[in-house]
Scaffold this motif. Structure first.
Motif, PDB file in Angstrom:
ATOM      1  N   PHE A 143      -7.453  -3.005 -16.967  1.00 48.16           N
ATOM      2  CA  PHE A 143      -6.259  -2.295 -16.490  1.00 48.16           C
ATOM      3  C   PHE A 143      -5.239  -2.216 -17.623  1.00 48.16           C
ATOM      4  N   PRO A 144      -5.479  -1.360 -18.637  1.00 44.53           N
ATOM      5  CA  PRO A 144      -4.577  -1.349 -19.799  1.00 44.53           C
ATOM      6  C   PRO A 144      -3.150  -0.952 -19.477  1.00 44.53           C
ATOM      7  N   ARG A 145      -2.924  -0.253 -18.350  1.00 42.04           N
ATOM      8  CA  ARG A 145      -1.569   0.189 -17.997  1.00 42.04           C
ATOM      9  C   ARG A 145      -0.977  -0.635 -16.857  1.00 42.04           C
ATOM     10  N   VAL A 146      -1.537  -1.783 -16.571  1.00 39.95           N
ATOM     11  CA  VAL A 146      -1.060  -2.576 -15.448  1.00 39.95           C
ATOM     12  C   VAL A 146       0.380  -3.032 -15.704  1.00 39.95           C
ATOM     13  N   PRO A 147       1.235  -3.059 -14.683  1.00 42.33           N
ATOM     14  CA  PRO A 147       2.623  -3.507 -14.875  1.00 42.33           C
ATOM     15  C   PRO A 147       2.683  -4.970 -15.308  1.00 42.33           C
ATOM     16  N   LEU A 237      -1.936   0.101  -7.947  1.00 40.19           N
ATOM     17  CA  LEU A 237      -2.400   0.113  -9.335  1.00 40.19           C
ATOM     18  C   LEU A 237      -2.849   1.508  -9.745  1.00 40.19           C
ATOM     19  N   GLY A 238      -3.479   2.214  -8.809  1.00 41.69           N
ATOM     20  CA  GLY A 238      -3.896   3.577  -9.108  1.00 41.69           C
ATOM     21  C   GLY A 238      -2.721   4.495  -9.380  1.00 41.69           C
ATOM     22  N   ARG A 239      -1.647   4.349  -8.603  1.00 43.17           N
ATOM     23  CA  ARG A 239      -0.450   5.165  -8.805  1.00 43.17           C
ATOM     24  C   ARG A 239       0.178   4.880 -10.172  1.00 43.17           C
ATOM     25  N   GLU A 244       3.013   6.952 -12.451  1.00 43.50           N
ATOM     26  CA  GLU A 244       4.135   6.905 -11.514  1.00 43.50           C
ATOM     27  C   GLU A 244       5.030   5.703 -11.813  1.00 43.50           C
ATOM     28  N   ASP A 245       6.316   5.845 -11.567  1.00 38.53           N
ATOM     29  CA  ASP A 245       7.254   4.743 -11.747  1.00 38.53           C
ATOM     30  C   ASP A 245       6.817   3.537 -10.923  1.00 38.53           C
TER      31      ASP A 245
END
Length: 555
Positions: A143-147, A237-239, A244-245
């Motif tokens: 998940f490279p873009r995970v918060p 996580l998909g959003r 998405e913000d």
């Protein structure tokens, strides 16, 4: 045997600074191997096997978070379990501050991932550090873009992993977080949901405490909320992955107002019991461990590699030299010392040592990777697309430069053969096909493999765009921009679009030159110069434009 070369190598080694810091009891080191983990230790076979098996089970438990998780490592994983604090001390990546004791560390690098811990049974907290960092590593791969809050909260949640009464247990409460939450009495979920790695670097102690405590509490609450909450977490996580913000995505996915969430979490923190997950060991894949003694030269090379990737180049060189003292014809130690010499700018010495490593039968994939990088770095040849090669006359692969570029590609190919899952070796093999007259079609599969395994490296997609352009495949290049760069890195996407536009202009200029239409070629190259942002390439194009202008004036 080439006696002058051997003599020169011996002289170089003799001139090396005296080696320092040889670990005691080299003969006690063993390597313990499980199906996916190799652990090097001086703590004995029994202790090493227990640690390796527990890490293997940790991976199996983490895999149950989602069936599609990719757990195989895109880079070699090297684990070092030191028997006590004294054995560990020379190999810590950073100094301990007052009141801070480093029990374990995780160093992530394109060359590999290095996990170190104090294996002394009196320091069980060392294992939690490794579990925490290993969870970060698995999250980054998948998940490279995970918060940030989810990354830290999940790592804290899985950092409680333990084997108890025949089961793998996760989800125990983290007492320091509960103490902080109960003492504070209020939380701001919006601040945590909106935190980024950049903003977190400026946090004071109170803000950092809130980030870690609330992140852990929120993840614990979500993962303990049953199937519905897990489905909502996946939707969230998909959003976020779609751009998405984070705060808006959270409210939409969980149908929660942040004010409501704050009170829900505080109530959860005040509770008497926290749900844990216990997975019987017989439901996990069986784990076997095998061990073998390590030769002193191998121990010294591996510890030198650890030091090198800890930023301690001088100590690494000393260990590689010690390895050669124990075994003068050790090819891996020659390659390690060669790479240090390269990094120090002593390129001629590096060349000799690399040549000796090859002659001695180098079998270490990292050594071949280093050798290929050395060759590319000393090539004095810029990567170029087919259109650029045609317009930039004289920039093709020729003579010694061509031979060195081919040797670099062969070095990366050897690294891939020795370690087929080594994504950085695939990446460098593909990238090397950008140089000179190499066939781009031969490099595209390797680079595409690296892009799939290294989602956090968008620059690899740019190289793939350039390879497609070198092959004359504009549609393929634009496809990678659309699906691989536009969302992940707008800056690199803009650069890639510039590459496509320049390629189109230079291809048209090449055709104009072939047809004898020099004035048209001049205009096209002039436009290419104007849109080029890279100063070095701009200078090369401008020089070629001046040559074309001179040719036009002589007609």
């Amino acid at each position: 045997m080439d006696l002058p070369r051997v003599a020169l190598a011996a002289a170089l080694l003799a001139a090396a600074p005296a080696a320092r810091g040889q670990p005691a009891d080299l003969e006690t080191w063993v390597v313990v191997r499980t199906p996916s983990i190799s652990l090097m230790t001086d703590a004995g076979v029994e202790r090493g096997s227990e640690i390796a098996v527990s890490l293997e089970r940790f991976r199996a438990v983490f895999a149950q978070l989602a069936p599609e998780l990719e757990l195989s490592s895109p880079a070699p994983i090297k684990l070092f379990a030191f028997r006590d604090a004294a054995s560990f001390a020379p190999y810590k990546a950073r100094r301990e501050g007052r009141g801070v004791q480093i029990l374990g560390q995780f160093l992530s690098h394109a060359d590999g991932n290095y996990l170190t811990l104090n294996a002394d049974p009196g320091h069980p907290a060392a294992r939690a550090v490794i579990y925490h960092e290993f969870a970060h590593y698995l999250v980054r791969n998948n998940f490279p873009r995970v918060p940030l809050w989810f990354n830290e909260g999940l790592a804290e949640y899985y950092g409680t992993f333990a084997i108890e009464d025949g089961a793998a247990v996760i989800g125990r409460p983290v007492e320091r977080h509960l103490a902080w939450l109960r003492r504070r009495g209020r939380i701001d979920p919006a601040a945590v949901l909106g935190a980024s790695s950049a903003s977190a670097r400026g946090h004071d102690a109170e803000q950092a405490g809130e980030l870690y405590a609330v992140s852990w509490l929120l993840v614990h609450h979500l993962l303990s909320g049953g199937v519905e909450r897990l489905d909502q977490t996946a939707a969230y996580l998909g959003r976020v992955a779609a751009g998405e913000d984070s705060e808006e995505a959270f409210v939409e996915a969980f149908d929660l107002r942040l004010s409501t969430l704050a009170e829900t979490l505080l109530d959860y923190a005040r509770g008497e019991r926290f749900a844990t997950a216990a997975i019987p060991l017989d439901r996990l894949p069986p784990v076997t461990a095998e061990s073998a003694a390590m030769a002193p030269a191998e121990v010294l090379f591996q510890l030198g590699d650890l030091l090198l990737h800890s930023g301690r180049r001088e100590a690494a060189a000393a260990h590689f030299q010690l390895a050669l003292d124990h075994r003068p014809e050790d090819p891996a130690a020659h390659a390690g010392l060669a790479w240090v010499r390269h990094l120090d700018g002593r390129l001629a010495e590096a060349e000799v040592l690399f040549d000796d490593a090859r002659r001695l039968g180098l079998r270490d994939p990292l050594g071949w990777l280093w050798y290929g990088r050395h060759l590319l770095a000393t090539l004095d040849l810029e990567p170029a697309t087919a259109g650029e090669l045609a317009v930039l006359a004289g920039d093709g692969e020729a003579g010694d430069r061509g031979a060195r570029a081919a040797r670099a590609r062969d070095a990366f190919r050897r690294a891939v053969e020795l370690a087929p899952d080594f994504a950085e070796a695939h990446a460098m093999l593909g990238y090397a096909h950008l140089f000179g007259a190499a066939r781009p079609a031969d490099g595209i599969p390797s680079l595409a493999h690296a892009v799939a395994r290294l989602p956090s490296r968008p620059e690899l997609v740019l190289f793939l765009v350039e390879l497609h352009l070198k092959a004359g495949d504009v549609a393929g290049a634009e496809g990678w921009i659309a699906r691989g760069l536009a969302r992940r890195s707008p800056e690199l996407a803009a650069r890639a679009r510039e590459e496509v536009e320049r390629f189109t202009l230079l291809e048209a200029a090449r055709k104009a030159l072939d047809d004898g239409r020099i004035d048209d070629a001049l205009a096209l190259v002039d436009r290419a110069v104007e849109l080029t942002s890279d100063p070095q390439l701009r200078r090369r194009l401008a020089a070629r434009l001046a040559a074309l202008q001179q040719l036009a004036g002589e007609r």
